[in-house]
Design a protein around this motif. Structure first.
Motif, short mmCIF file in Angstrom:
data_model
loop_
_atom_site.label_atom_id
_atom_site.label_comp_id
_atom_site.label_asym_id
_atom_site.label_seq_id
_atom_site.Cartn_x
_atom_site.Cartn_y
_atom_site.Cartn_z
N SER A 34 49.40 40.05 34.20
CA SER A 34 48.06 39.88 34.34
C SER A 34 48.24 38.57 35.30
O SER A 34 49.16 37.69 35.19
N SER A 46 49.16 42.81 42.24
CA SER A 46 48.42 42.70 43.38
C SER A 46 47.75 41.12 43.57
O SER A 46 47.52 40.64 42.66
N SER A 76 45.05 40.62 44.03
CA SER A 76 43.53 40.67 43.22
C SER A 76 43.53 40.89 42.01
O SER A 76 42.96 40.78 41.19
N GLY A 77 44.86 41.25 41.44
CA GLY A 77 45.02 41.77 40.14
C GLY A 77 44.69 43.22 39.81
O GLY A 77 44.82 43.79 38.69
N SER A 78 44.17 44.07 40.99
CA SER A 78 43.49 45.47 40.40
C SER A 78 44.73 46.50 40.42
O SER A 78 44.39 47.28 40.10
N SER A 79 45.96 46.02 40.96
CA SER A 79 47.12 47.02 41.07
C SER A 79 48.29 46.01 40.19
O SER A 79 48.54 44.93 40.48
N THR A 80 49.10 47.04 39.47
CA THR A 80 50.32 46.50 38.81
C THR A 80 51.53 47.44 38.75
O THR A 80 51.15 48.63 39.12
#
Length: 123
Positions: free
Chosen positions: A71, A52, A54-58
Motif C-alpha cells: 500500500s 501504481s 495512484s495506489g489503485s493497482s497492485t
C-alpha cells in the motif's frame, strides 16, 4: 534524485507479521510506481510486490500472494509492505524501488533503490 529509506525489518517467528515502510524524499513521490524486492544470501533479487503511482493497482509475486500486502500513502510519501504468515523462506533483505509511471516485475526497470532492511524469520 529520489531518496528511499526502508525501515521496519527485524527478527520474527514463523507465522508472525511485520510491516515494512519506505519513506521517499527529493522528488514528487506520486509520480512514481513503487515496488518491493528481496534478496536472500546466494540468491537473485526477487520481485515481491508493486503498486501504481495512484495506489489503485497492485501486483504481488507468486510466493507471497495471500500473505503480503502493498500500500502507499502519497500524502506521507511512504510505501508499505505488510508481511503476514511469515515463513523462514521469507528471510531476506527487503528493498524498495521506484520508477516513473508504470510498475514492473523486473528489478532492472527501476531507477531508484533504498539501502534495504533485513527480515529474518525463525522456525
Amino acid at each position: 534524485q529520489l531518496q528511499l529509506v526502508e525501515s521496519g525489518g527485524g527478527l520474527v517467528q514463523a507465522g508472525g507479521s511485520l510491516r515494512l515502510s519506505c519513506a521517499a524524499s527529493g522528488r514528487t513521490f506520486a509520480n512514481y510506481a513503487m515496488a518491493w524486492f528481496r534478496q536472500a544470501p546466494g540468491k537473485e533479487r526477487e520481485f515481491v510486490a508493486a503498486i501504481s503511482w495512484s495506489g489503485s493497482s497492485t501486483r504481488l509475486g507468486y510466493s507471497v500472494k495471500g500473505r503480503f500486502t502493498i500500500s502507499r500513502d502519497n500524502a506521507e510519501n511512504t510505501v508499505y509492505l505488510q508481511l503476514n504468515s511469515l515463513k523462514p523462506e521469507d528471510t531476506a533483505v527487503y528493498y524498495c524501488a521506484a520508477r516513473l509511471r508504470y510498475y514492473s516485475d523486473y528489478a532492472a526497470h527501476y531507477d531508484y533503490w533504498g539501502q534495504g532492511t533485513q527480515v529474518t524469520v525463525s522456525s
